[in-house]
Design a protein around this motif. Structure first.
Motif, PDB file in Angstrom:
ATOM      1  N   MET A   1      15.659  43.612  51.823  1.00 41.41           N
ATOM      2  CA  MET A   1      16.410  43.873  50.618  1.00 41.41           C
ATOM      3  C   MET A   1      15.494  43.614  49.424  1.00 41.41           C
ATOM      4  N   ASP A   2      14.943  44.661  48.886  1.00 44.96           N
ATOM      5  CA  ASP A   2      14.010  44.521  47.780  1.00 44.96           C
ATOM      6  C   ASP A   2      14.718  44.482  46.437  1.00 44.96           C
ATOM      7  N   ASN A   3      15.732  45.271  46.300  1.00 41.56           N
ATOM      8  CA  ASN A   3      16.373  45.405  45.002  1.00 41.56           C
ATOM      9  C   ASN A   3      17.875  45.214  45.166  1.00 41.56           C
ATOM     10  N   MET A   4      18.428  44.274  44.445  1.00 39.04           N
ATOM     11  CA  MET A   4      19.857  43.983  44.561  1.00 39.04           C
ATOM     12  C   MET A   4      20.696  44.762  43.555  1.00 39.04           C
ATOM     13  N   THR A   5      20.062  45.466  42.653  1.00 41.90           N
ATOM     14  CA  THR A   5      20.796  46.115  41.571  1.00 41.90           C
ATOM     15  C   THR A   5      21.842  47.118  42.059  1.00 41.90           C
ATOM     16  N   PRO A   6      21.540  48.011  43.031  1.00 38.42           N
ATOM     17  CA  PRO A   6      22.605  48.927  43.472  1.00 38.42           C
ATOM     18  C   PRO A   6      23.817  48.202  44.044  1.00 38.42           C
ATOM     19  N   MET A   7      23.570  47.110  44.779  1.00 34.60           N
ATOM     20  CA  MET A   7      24.691  46.372  45.362  1.00 34.60           C
ATOM     21  C   MET A   7      25.514  45.692  44.265  1.00 34.60           C
ATOM     22  N   ILE A   8      24.851  45.104  43.285  1.00 41.18           N
ATOM     23  CA  ILE A   8      25.562  44.426  42.198  1.00 41.18           C
ATOM     24  C   ILE A   8      26.388  45.432  41.401  1.00 41.18           C
ATOM     25  N   ASN A   9      25.790  46.571  41.113  1.00 40.31           N
ATOM     26  CA  ASN A   9      26.518  47.587  40.345  1.00 40.31           C
ATOM     27  C   ASN A   9      27.702  48.147  41.126  1.00 40.31           C
ATOM     28  N   THR A  10      27.528  48.365  42.422  1.00 36.27           N
ATOM     29  CA  THR A  10      28.629  48.897  43.234  1.00 36.27           C
ATOM     30  C   THR A  10      29.763  47.893  43.337  1.00 36.27           C
ATOM     31  N   VAL A  11      29.436  46.622  43.543  1.00 28.56           N
ATOM     32  CA  VAL A  11      30.479  45.591  43.608  1.00 28.56           C
ATOM     33  C   VAL A  11      31.193  45.484  42.262  1.00 28.56           C
ATOM     34  N   THR A  12      30.447  45.584  41.181  1.00 26.33           N
ATOM     35  CA  THR A  12      31.072  45.528  39.855  1.00 26.33           C
ATOM     36  C   THR A  12      32.034  46.696  39.661  1.00 26.33           C
ATOM     37  N   ARG A  13      31.603  47.886  40.048  1.00 18.24           N
ATOM     38  CA  ARG A  13      32.482  49.058  39.912  1.00 18.24           C
ATOM     39  C   ARG A  13      33.746  48.906  40.751  1.00 18.24           C
ATOM     40  N   LEU A  14      33.588  48.476  41.997  1.00 13.59           N
ATOM     41  CA  LEU A  14      34.755  48.303  42.869  1.00 13.59           C
ATOM     42  C   LEU A  14      35.707  47.245  42.316  1.00 13.59           C
ATOM     43  N   THR A  15      35.163  46.177  41.789  1.00 14.16           N
ATOM     44  CA  THR A  15      36.010  45.125  41.232  1.00 14.16           C
ATOM     45  C   THR A  15      36.759  45.616  40.004  1.00 14.16           C
ATOM     46  N   VAL A  16      36.102  46.375  39.161  1.00 13.62           N
ATOM     47  CA  VAL A  16      36.772  46.922  37.977  1.00 13.62           C
ATOM     48  C   VAL A  16      37.855  47.916  38.390  1.00 13.62           C
ATOM     49  N   ILE A  17      37.601  48.707  39.427  1.00 10.65           N
ATOM     50  CA  ILE A  17      38.618  49.645  39.913  1.00 10.65           C
ATOM     51  C   ILE A  17      39.829  48.877  40.446  1.00 10.65           C
ATOM     52  N   ILE A  18      39.575  47.819  41.204  1.00  8.57           N
ATOM     53  CA  ILE A  18      40.676  47.010  41.727  1.00  8.57           C
ATOM     54  C   ILE A  18      41.450  46.356  40.582  1.00  8.57           C
ATOM     55  N   MET A  19      40.720  45.842  39.586  1.00  2.27           N
ATOM     56  CA  MET A  19      41.397  45.217  38.443  1.00  2.27           C
ATOM     57  C   MET A  19      42.235  46.232  37.673  1.00  2.27           C
ATOM     58  N   SER A  20      41.741  47.447  37.518  1.00  2.00           N
ATOM     59  CA  SER A  20      42.531  48.454  36.807  1.00  2.00           C
ATOM     60  C   SER A  20      43.781  48.815  37.600  1.00  2.00           C
ATOM     61  N   GLY A  21      43.673  48.871  38.918  1.00  2.00           N
ATOM     62  CA  GLY A  21      44.855  49.122  39.737  1.00  2.00           C
ATOM     63  C   GLY A  21      45.870  47.988  39.626  1.00  2.00           C
ATOM     64  N   LEU A  22      45.359  46.756  39.592  1.00  2.00           N
ATOM     65  CA  LEU A  22      46.258  45.614  39.449  1.00  2.00           C
ATOM     66  C   LEU A  22      46.940  45.615  38.087  1.00  2.00           C
ATOM     67  N   LEU A  23      46.216  45.987  37.055  1.00  2.00           N
ATOM     68  CA  LEU A  23      46.832  46.041  35.729  1.00  2.00           C
ATOM     69  C   LEU A  23      47.848  47.171  35.643  1.00  2.00           C
ATOM     70  N   MET A  24      47.593  48.273  36.351  1.00  2.00           N
ATOM     71  CA  MET A  24      48.611  49.332  36.427  1.00  2.00           C
ATOM     72  C   MET A  24      49.846  48.822  37.162  1.00  2.00           C
ATOM     73  N   GLY A  25      49.625  48.043  38.218  1.00  2.00           N
ATOM     74  CA  GLY A  25      50.744  47.430  38.932  1.00  2.00           C
ATOM     75  C   GLY A  25      51.507  46.452  38.055  1.00  2.00           C
ATOM     76  N   TRP A  26      50.780  45.729  37.216  1.00  2.00           N
ATOM     77  CA  TRP A  26      51.431  44.801  36.289  1.00  2.00           C
ATOM     78  C   TRP A  26      52.315  45.563  35.298  1.00  2.00           C
ATOM     79  N   ALA A  27      51.842  46.699  34.853  1.00  2.00           N
ATOM     80  CA  ALA A  27      52.597  47.452  33.861  1.00  2.00           C
ATOM     81  C   ALA A  27      53.790  48.173  34.475  1.00  2.00           C
ATOM     82  N   LEU A  28      53.664  48.592  35.717  1.00  2.00           N
ATOM     83  CA  LEU A  28      54.704  49.442  36.302  1.00  2.00           C
ATOM     84  C   LEU A  28      55.663  48.701  37.223  1.00  2.00           C
TER      85      LEU A  28
END
Length: 125
Positions: free
Chosen positions: A1-28
């Motif tokens: 594993m030479d570069n962790m940046t793709p993994m960090i960015n992918t985890v960040t994107r997935l977490t933001v997607i999950i958070m947006s879904g949770l906030l939609m659940g909070w609203a609805l």
């Protein structure tokens, strides 16, 4: 594993997607507002801890590679204090579910396992 940046960015994107879904659940969905809000708070704190750990690992790696001789740490105290702060915020304010907040603290770290496997298979790491 030479570069962790793709993994960090992918985890960040997935977490933001999950958070947006949770906030939609909070609203609805009004019956699960405490759980969705608590999980969102936990995800936010977990994501901050995850990215902070990534910065610290980069600093340690850079220090060891250049043989700087500086002392280093992985920021455990800072990360645990941030987790306690999120947990105490959840305890003090009744609109947050404590269990969901604690569960959300671990999700970004756990997401890094399947993301790392997936990116390893795709040869992006």
């Amino acid at each position: 594993m030479d570069n962790m940046t793709p993994m960090i960015n992918t985890v960040t994107r997935l977490t933001v997607i999950i958070m947006s879904g949770l906030l939609m659940g909070w609203a609805l969905h009004h019956e699960t507002r405490a759980v969705t809000l608590g999980m969102s708070l936990g995800l936010l704190a977990g994501l901050v801890n995850y990215r902070y750990l990534a910065v610290k690992v980069r600093n340690v790696t850079h220090s060891v590679a250049n043989q700087d001789g500086k002392s280093f740490s992985l920021g455990f105290t800072t990360r645990i204090c941030f987790a306690i702060l999120a947990t105490m915020f959840s305890v003090k304010i009744e609109h947050f579910s404590l269990e969901a907040t604690i569960a959300g603290l671990f999700i970004p770290q756990l997401l890094s396992i399947p993301v790392g496997i997936y990116l390893g298979i795709k040869n992006k790491l």
